[in-house]
Structure formats: C-alpha cells, structure tokens
Motif scaffolding. Sequence first.
Motif, PDB file in Angstrom:
ATOM      1  N   VAL A 164       0.830  -1.201   0.000  1.00 23.15           N
ATOM      2  CA  VAL A 164       0.000   0.000   0.000  1.00 23.15           C
ATOM      3  C   VAL A 164       0.864   1.250   0.000  1.00 23.15           C
ATOM      4  O   VAL A 164       0.630   2.204  -0.763  1.00 23.15           O
ATOM      5  N   ALA A 165       1.894   1.274   0.848  1.00 24.48           N
ATOM      6  CA  ALA A 165       2.779   2.442   0.904  1.00 24.48           C
ATOM      7  C   ALA A 165       3.540   2.633  -0.395  1.00 24.48           C
ATOM      8  O   ALA A 165       3.727   3.761  -0.876  1.00 24.48           O
ATOM      9  N   ASP A 166       3.976   1.543  -0.996  1.00 20.89           N
ATOM     10  CA  ASP A 166       4.708   1.629  -2.263  1.00 20.89           C
ATOM     11  C   ASP A 166       3.809   2.152  -3.374  1.00 20.89           C
ATOM     12  O   ASP A 166       4.240   2.930  -4.241  1.00 20.89           O
ATOM     13  N   LEU A 167       2.546   1.740  -3.343  1.00 19.22           N
ATOM     14  CA  LEU A 167       1.601   2.195  -4.348  1.00 19.22           C
ATOM     15  C   LEU A 167       1.287   3.675  -4.202  1.00 19.22           C
ATOM     16  O   LEU A 167       1.172   4.404  -5.197  1.00 19.22           O
ATOM     17  N   ARG A 193       3.144   6.067  -2.504  1.00 19.57           N
ATOM     18  CA  ARG A 193       4.257   7.004  -2.411  1.00 19.57           C
ATOM     19  C   ARG A 193       5.258   6.851  -3.535  1.00 19.57           C
ATOM     20  O   ARG A 193       5.771   7.831  -4.073  1.00 19.57           O
ATOM     21  N   GLY A 194       5.625   5.632  -3.908  1.00 21.33           N
ATOM     22  CA  GLY A 194       6.697   5.441  -4.878  1.00 21.33           C
ATOM     23  C   GLY A 194       8.038   5.796  -4.248  1.00 21.33           C
ATOM     24  O   GLY A 194       8.172   5.946  -3.037  1.00 21.33           O
ATOM     25  N   GLY A 195       9.073   5.959  -5.050  1.00 21.86           N
ATOM     26  CA  GLY A 195      10.388   6.326  -4.536  1.00 21.86           C
ATOM     27  C   GLY A 195      11.071   5.160  -3.875  1.00 21.86           C
ATOM     28  O   GLY A 195      10.858   3.995  -4.228  1.00 21.86           O
ATOM     29  N   PRO A 196      11.935   5.444  -2.860  1.00 25.18           N
ATOM     30  CA  PRO A 196      12.676   4.378  -2.162  1.00 25.18           C
ATOM     31  C   PRO A 196      11.703   3.402  -1.479  1.00 25.18           C
ATOM     32  O   PRO A 196      10.568   3.756  -1.177  1.00 25.18           O
ATOM     33  N   PRO A 197      12.151   2.172  -1.250  1.00 25.25           N
ATOM     34  CA  PRO A 197      11.273   1.192  -0.588  1.00 25.25           C
ATOM     35  C   PRO A 197      10.746   1.714   0.747  1.00 25.25           C
ATOM     36  O   PRO A 197      11.534   2.082   1.632  1.00 25.25           O
ATOM     37  N   PRO A 198       9.434   1.798   0.928  1.00 24.54           N
ATOM     38  CA  PRO A 198       8.852   2.357   2.164  1.00 24.54           C
ATOM     39  C   PRO A 198       8.843   1.335   3.304  1.00 24.54           C
ATOM     40  O   PRO A 198       7.791   0.821   3.705  1.00 24.54           O
ATOM     41  N   ALA A 237       6.591   1.571   6.733  1.00 27.30           N
ATOM     42  CA  ALA A 237       5.183   1.149   6.818  1.00 27.30           C
ATOM     43  C   ALA A 237       5.053  -0.277   7.360  1.00 27.30           C
ATOM     44  O   ALA A 237       4.311  -0.510   8.328  1.00 27.30           O
ATOM     45  N   PRO A 238       5.744  -1.282   6.783  1.00 28.12           N
ATOM     46  CA  PRO A 238       5.629  -2.632   7.372  1.00 28.12           C
ATOM     47  C   PRO A 238       6.205  -2.707   8.779  1.00 28.12           C
ATOM     48  O   PRO A 238       5.710  -3.467   9.614  1.00 28.12           O
ATOM     49  N   LEU A 239       7.258  -1.905   9.045  1.00 28.43           N
ATOM     50  CA  LEU A 239       7.811  -1.897  10.401  1.00 28.43           C
ATOM     51  C   LEU A 239       6.769  -1.406  11.395  1.00 28.43           C
ATOM     52  O   LEU A 239       6.578  -2.007  12.464  1.00 28.43           O
ATOM     53  N   THR A 240       6.076  -0.322  11.052  1.00 32.61           N
ATOM     54  CA  THR A 240       5.036   0.206  11.934  1.00 32.61           C
ATOM     55  C   THR A 240       3.915  -0.811  12.129  1.00 32.61           C
ATOM     56  O   THR A 240       3.435  -1.023  13.243  1.00 32.61           O
ATOM     57  N   ALA A 241       3.508  -1.442  11.024  1.00 36.02           N
ATOM     58  CA  ALA A 241       2.434  -2.440  11.125  1.00 36.02           C
ATOM     59  C   ALA A 241       2.823  -3.572  12.071  1.00 36.02           C
ATOM     60  O   ALA A 241       2.015  -4.026  12.887  1.00 36.02           O
ATOM     61  N   LEU A 258       8.120  14.391   5.993  1.00 33.33           N
ATOM     62  CA  LEU A 258       6.735  14.117   5.611  1.00 33.33           C
ATOM     63  C   LEU A 258       6.558  12.641   5.242  1.00 33.33           C
ATOM     64  O   LEU A 258       5.566  12.015   5.606  1.00 33.33           O
ATOM     65  N   GLY A 259       7.547  12.092   4.519  1.00 29.10           N
ATOM     66  CA  GLY A 259       7.462  10.689   4.127  1.00 29.10           C
ATOM     67  C   GLY A 259       7.418   9.762   5.317  1.00 29.10           C
ATOM     68  O   GLY A 259       6.696   8.756   5.313  1.00 29.10           O
TER      69      GLY A 259
END
Length: 358
Positions: free
Chosen positions: A19-22, A24-29, A32-36, A119-120
């Motif tokens: 979801v985050a990759d979709l 935001r794009g850019g570097p691997p997010p 997001a999985p760490l927070t989850a 922000l990211g």
Amino acid sequence: MTLATAFRLVITAVVAYLVADLLRGGPPPLLAPLTALLIVQVTLYQTLTSSIQRIASVTTGVILAVVIAGPLGFHWWTLGLVIALALLVGRLFKLGDHILEVPISAMLILQLGTESAALGRVVETLIGAGVGLISTLLTAPVKVKTAEDALRKLAMDMGQFLEDLADDLHLEPDHAHTTRWQGQAARLSEEARTVGARLGEADDSTRLNPRAYRIGGPSAALRTAMSTLEAATIKARGLARCMADRTYLYLRDGEGGLGTDMWATDVRQELGLTLRTLSRAVPLYAATATAASPESGRRLGQTTHELLVEARQHRERLGRLLRDDPGHWPLHGELLVHLDRILDSLAPAELGFRPVMY
C-alpha cells in the motif's frame, strides 16, 4: 507465538508495504511494514492504543527535528537538545513503550536533513498504522473461551489437589506428604494468578471488537467463579499448611504425647471423605459458571449443591470427632475454618443458579 499469529504478522507487513509503495513510490517504504509489525497486538483495543502512541511519537519526533534543527543546523548540541526535548515531550504525552520512538524519529530526520523525508516518515507511519488496525479489526479473536478453559483447568487442578490430600490420608502422613502438599498448593496459587490474567485478556479482547456483539463478553458468572476459585486456592494453601502443622505435631509427640490423636484413623477417614467430595464439587462449580445454556447450568449447579451438602455432612462429623481432642483446639479450629470457607465460597447460588433444597 502461534503459527496463526506469525502468519497474520507476515500478511499485515506485506500489505502495508504494498500500500505504501503504491501511494508514495520512490525508495522502498520499509517504515510502513515496520510500523504495522510494531503496533499489531493481540486485541483490537491494544492495537488501537499502540497505533495512537506510535503515530504521536513519530510525528512529535519529526516536528521537533524540523523546528529545531531546521533554523539552527545540525550540531552536537542541537542533537542533544532534540533528544532531551523528545524524551521530555514523550514523557508529558505518556507515550509508554513508544517514548523512544520520539528521539529515534527526530535523529533519522536530522540524518536525512530534508522536509520531504520528514513528511514521508509520517505518511509511512500512518499507512502502517492503518493497515495494522484493519488487520486486527478483521482477525482479532474474542478470548472469552480461553478464559473459560483456564478457569476449568484451574478447577480440575484444585480438585486433583484435594483428591491427592484425601489419598495421602489413607495412611498416617509423614514429612514427605507435608512437603508435597505445600508444593502443590503453591503451584495452585501461581496458576490462579495466571487465570486471573486470562480474564483481563478476555476483557481487552471484547473492547471495540465487532465480534464481541455476537459472541458476547465474559459473563458475570465467569467473573464470580474466577474470583471465587482464586480465593479458594489461598484457602487450600492454608488448609495444606494446617495439615502440615498437625503432621509435625503428631510426628513430634509419638506415642503417648498430645498429638497422638491428631491423625487417628477415624479423623483421617472423615477428613478424607470431606476432601474427596469437595474435589468432585470444585470442577462442577467451574462447569456451572461456564455452562453453554441455562438448562445445563441449572443441572450442573444442582449437582454441585448436592455434593456440597454431602461434604458439609462429613465436615460436621469431623468436627464432632475433633471435639474429643480438646488439647489441640486451635489447630482443630483452623482446619475446620479452612474447610468451611471453601465450602461456603462454592455456593452455586452466587453464580445465579438457585439449587432445589430438599
């Protein structure tokens, strides 16, 4: 960690990343999985609490880094200032286990040095928290049955303990018996504390959980039985201590001493019958509290009541026997009081089931 829990964590982390990759794009997010992973707890209520604390800690750390290090630049003293303020703000906001997330987030932004990175980081945290909440909402179990199973196991173990006490009275007790009695009673008390924690988990699992509206939360009967058996284990421990004291006195006096009547054959037999009847009543008491239907509860409650009546009859006969040995009335009284307290506490009427009186 169970296999089901591990599977849920893996799926949640992967979905959060996608979801985050979709979005935001850019570097691997990877945040997001760490927070989850970090916020997904056993219950929905715990997950929501963890999500709020983590979002607050990350956002606070990012804001501190931007506000302080932006105009002042990055120096050793600004690093120390940001960390100190981050810990202070985390303490003021009562962020609990997530308090270190505030300075960690601030330091990561200081390293990257860009507002877009700040922000990211906030956005990825929000995505991970959102996915974690949705995952928990869809999969979080209601743990009432776990609490009921724990209660029934405690009752079975307490019943077995009372049965073992009765078995040991077949012959005159000795030091080996007293050591085993007190060890079993101590383990029973420890188990009771664990069972109490299971009830707390059951309460947490029903908070905000949509499944709780269908399944229901812990019943009043379950709460009463849990409290009763937890207290009964303490009384059983006192009973074991009292029986040990009587044994020590009996072994000390030998033939001709004051303690020779302490474990007379008729005393051991009547006490054994009292304990054996109680050992059958305790599991039925727990079964009454966790009955699947009112009809089943009434039937189990009636059987429990009848066993308690029988146990009280044996206790009365025991009391008459002990009155023939007035030299040890304090220990006799203590023994009878422990039995009375266990008998009184197991009344099925306290669970809402009124037994038929004959």
